[in-house]
Enzyme design. Structure first.
Site, PDB file in Angstrom:
ATOM      1  CE  LYS A  13      -2.008  -1.164   3.893  1.00  0.00           C
ATOM      2  NZ  LYS A  13      -1.319  -2.438   4.191  1.00  0.00           N
ATOM      3  NE  ARG A  88      -4.300  -1.395  10.006  1.00  0.00           N
ATOM      4  CZ  ARG A  88      -3.306  -0.766   9.414  1.00  0.00           C
ATOM      5  NH1 ARG A  88      -3.450   0.418   8.928  1.00  0.00           N
ATOM      6  NH2 ARG A  88      -2.156  -1.358   9.269  1.00  0.00           N
TER       7      ARG A  88
HETATM    8  P1  AP5 Z   1       4.903  -1.601   1.852  1.00  0.00           P
HETATM    9  O1  AP5 Z   1       4.579  -0.767   0.663  1.00  0.00           O
HETATM   10  O2  AP5 Z   1       5.624  -0.959   2.973  1.00  0.00           O
HETATM   11  O3  AP5 Z   1       3.592  -2.376   2.332  1.00  0.00           O
HETATM   12  P2  AP5 Z   1       2.323  -1.861   3.145  1.00  0.00           P
HETATM   13  O4  AP5 Z   1       1.126  -2.529   2.586  1.00  0.00           O
HETATM   14  O5  AP5 Z   1       2.310  -0.356   3.197  1.00  0.00           O
HETATM   15  O6  AP5 Z   1       2.671  -2.510   4.544  1.00  0.00           O
HETATM   16  P3  AP5 Z   1       2.660  -1.886   6.001  1.00  0.00           P
HETATM   17  O7  AP5 Z   1       3.353  -2.897   6.871  1.00  0.00           O
HETATM   18  O8  AP5 Z   1       3.216  -0.502   6.069  1.00  0.00           O
HETATM   19  O9  AP5 Z   1       1.160  -1.874   6.292  1.00  0.00           O
HETATM   20  P4  AP5 Z   1       0.510  -1.939   7.612  1.00  0.00           P
HETATM   21  O10 AP5 Z   1      -0.877  -1.721   7.189  1.00  0.00           O
HETATM   22  O11 AP5 Z   1       0.724  -3.155   8.443  1.00  0.00           O
HETATM   23  O12 AP5 Z   1       1.289  -0.819   8.471  1.00  0.00           O
HETATM   24  P5  AP5 Z   1       0.921   0.667   8.835  1.00  0.00           P
HETATM   25  O13 AP5 Z   1       2.159   1.447   8.778  1.00  0.00           O
HETATM   26  O14 AP5 Z   1      -0.282   1.139   8.088  1.00  0.00           O
HETATM   27  O15 AP5 Z   1       5.760  -2.855   1.317  1.00  0.00           O
HETATM   28  C1  AP5 Z   1       6.276  -3.819   2.205  1.00  0.00           C
HETATM   29  C2  AP5 Z   1       7.656  -4.306   1.685  1.00  0.00           C
HETATM   30  O16 AP5 Z   1       7.489  -4.987   0.450  1.00  0.00           O
HETATM   31  C3  AP5 Z   1       8.650  -3.169   1.405  1.00  0.00           C
HETATM   32  O17 AP5 Z   1       9.917  -3.638   1.761  1.00  0.00           O
HETATM   33  C4  AP5 Z   1       8.567  -2.959  -0.121  1.00  0.00           C
HETATM   34  O18 AP5 Z   1       9.805  -2.519  -0.635  1.00  0.00           O
HETATM   35  C5  AP5 Z   1       8.197  -4.350  -0.618  1.00  0.00           C
HETATM   36  N1  AP5 Z   1       7.269  -4.351  -1.750  1.00  0.00           N
HETATM   37  C6  AP5 Z   1       6.156  -3.576  -1.872  1.00  0.00           C
HETATM   38  N2  AP5 Z   1       5.490  -3.887  -3.002  1.00  0.00           N
HETATM   39  C7  AP5 Z   1       6.195  -4.907  -3.580  1.00  0.00           C
HETATM   40  C8  AP5 Z   1       6.001  -5.691  -4.764  1.00  0.00           C
HETATM   41  N3  AP5 Z   1       4.924  -5.498  -5.555  1.00  0.00           N
HETATM   42  N4  AP5 Z   1       6.900  -6.652  -5.053  1.00  0.00           N
HETATM   43  C9  AP5 Z   1       7.959  -6.884  -4.242  1.00  0.00           C
HETATM   44  N5  AP5 Z   1       8.197  -6.187  -3.101  1.00  0.00           N
HETATM   45  C10 AP5 Z   1       7.322  -5.211  -2.774  1.00  0.00           C
HETATM   46  O19 AP5 Z   1       0.436   0.494  10.360  1.00  0.00           O
HETATM   47  C11 AP5 Z   1       1.332   0.146  11.391  1.00  0.00           C
HETATM   48  C12 AP5 Z   1       0.570   0.034  12.709  1.00  0.00           C
HETATM   49  O20 AP5 Z   1      -0.019   1.319  13.029  1.00  0.00           O
HETATM   50  C13 AP5 Z   1      -0.607  -0.942  12.725  1.00  0.00           C
HETATM   51  O21 AP5 Z   1      -0.197  -2.273  12.993  1.00  0.00           O
HETATM   52  C14 AP5 Z   1      -1.472  -0.351  13.846  1.00  0.00           C
HETATM   53  O22 AP5 Z   1      -0.953  -0.668  15.119  1.00  0.00           O
HETATM   54  C15 AP5 Z   1      -1.302   1.163  13.630  1.00  0.00           C
HETATM   55  N6  AP5 Z   1      -2.330   1.716  12.734  1.00  0.00           N
HETATM   56  C16 AP5 Z   1      -2.130   2.312  11.512  1.00  0.00           C
HETATM   57  N7  AP5 Z   1      -3.287   2.706  10.981  1.00  0.00           N
HETATM   58  C17 AP5 Z   1      -4.254   2.360  11.856  1.00  0.00           C
HETATM   59  C18 AP5 Z   1      -5.677   2.474  11.847  1.00  0.00           C
HETATM   60  N8  AP5 Z   1      -6.343   3.024  10.812  1.00  0.00           N
HETATM   61  N9  AP5 Z   1      -6.361   1.978  12.924  1.00  0.00           N
HETATM   62  C19 AP5 Z   1      -5.720   1.439  13.977  1.00  0.00           C
HETATM   63  N10 AP5 Z   1      -4.379   1.281  14.037  1.00  0.00           N
HETATM   64  C20 AP5 Z   1      -3.650   1.731  12.990  1.00  0.00           C
END
Ligand code: AP5
Length: 214
Positions: A13, A88
């Site tokens: 994402k 979420r």
């Molecule tokens: P990346 O693009 O970073 O993936 P992502 O989907 O953004 O993954 P996240 O781990 O950031 O999502 P998340 O939803 O768990 O975390 P968030 O920060 O929102 O890609 C991942 C890896 O793969 C990278 O190394 C990239 O280079 C590689 N890659 C990407 N695309 C690729 C492809 N097509 N092919 C190969 N490699 C690829 O949330 C973190 C925490 O914050 C949550 O756990 C929660 O505690 C809190 N939080 C955030 N938002 C909320 C909410 N709305 N409500 C409650 N808690 C929340």
């Protein structure tokens, strides 16, 4: 235009959102980035959020809804936004729908990056994040040009606390239990656009552009 990116942790994402927003001039709103910044600065929200985030649990709905509402009020409701990692839960989706409706706006598209669990785990365990600008790399799939340093700002690359194996497992379970319902919620509203998140990043981007009509 108002867009939501949905998908499990590691779906890509953030990777897709940064590229799309950079090219199309859309404001990128990542609740994960906002919460990590609050933790780094040590605000009240950050202190409250840290333990939830480290264990892979969701931060309480009221906290993230307030962050989004304050951010939209500050930036202006009429702007184009891409919500990454929000909503979420169905409660967050209903709150977002309501706050947009009262300003005469609504979502245009919800892009669902369908990604298998094995791919998500492999991506998260190899992810390297820039301490300074938040850019993401991957030790194998998207390595930085110089090991340990960000291509964009030269900042130090580190592994996020929640990218440890026990947190990754928990995040995927939390996603299944609390976020997967959103797919049906938005499908029922006719807003869901499916994209194959398992593909290489460039192919995913082509599909994203296609479903958004760019
Ligand atoms: P990346 O693009 O970073 O993936 P992502 O989907 O953004 O993954 P996240 O781990 O950031 O999502 P998340 O939803 O768990 O975390 P968030 O920060 O929102 O890609 C991942 C890896 O793969 C990278 O190394 C990239 O280079 C590689 N890659 C990407 N695309 C690729 C492809 N097509 N092919 C190969 N490699 C690829 O949330 C973190 C925490 O914050 C949550 O756990 C929660 O505690 C809190 N939080 C955030 N938002 C909320 C909410 N709305 N409500 C409650 N808690 C929340």
């Amino acid at each position: 235009m108002k867009i939501v990116f949905l998908g499990p942790p590691g779906a890509g994402k953030g990777t897709q959102a940064v590229r799309l927003c950079g090219e199309k001039g859309i404001a990128h709103l990542s609740t994960g980035d906002m919460l990590r910044e609050a933790v780094r600065v040590g605000t009240e929200v950050g202190l409250k959020a840290k333990s939830y985030m480290d264990s892979g649990a969701l931060v309480p709905d009221d906290v993230v809804i307030r962050i989004i509402e304050e951010t939209l009020s500050r930036l202006g409701w009429e702007k184009s936004f891409l919500f990454d990692g929000f909503p979420r839960t169905v409660a967050q989706a209903e709150a977002l729908g309501e706050m947009l409706k009262t300003r005469g706006a609504g979502l245009d598209h919800v892009v669902y990056l369908e990604t298998s669990a094995g791919v998500a785990v492999e991506r998260l365990s190899g992810r390297q994040t820039c301490r300074k600008c938040g850019a993401n790399f991957h030790e194998k799939n998207m390595p930085p040009k110089r090991a340990g340093a960000c291509d964009h700002c030269g900042g130090e690359l580190y592994q996020r606390d929640d990218d440890r194996p026990e947190s990754i497992r928990n995040r995927l379970q939390v996603y299944e239990a609390q976020t997967a319902d959103l797919i049906r919620y938005y499908a029922d509203k006719g807003l869901l656009r499916r994209v194959s998140g398992d593909l290489p990043a460039g192919d995913v981007y082509a599909e994203v552009q296609q479903v958004l009509g760019f």
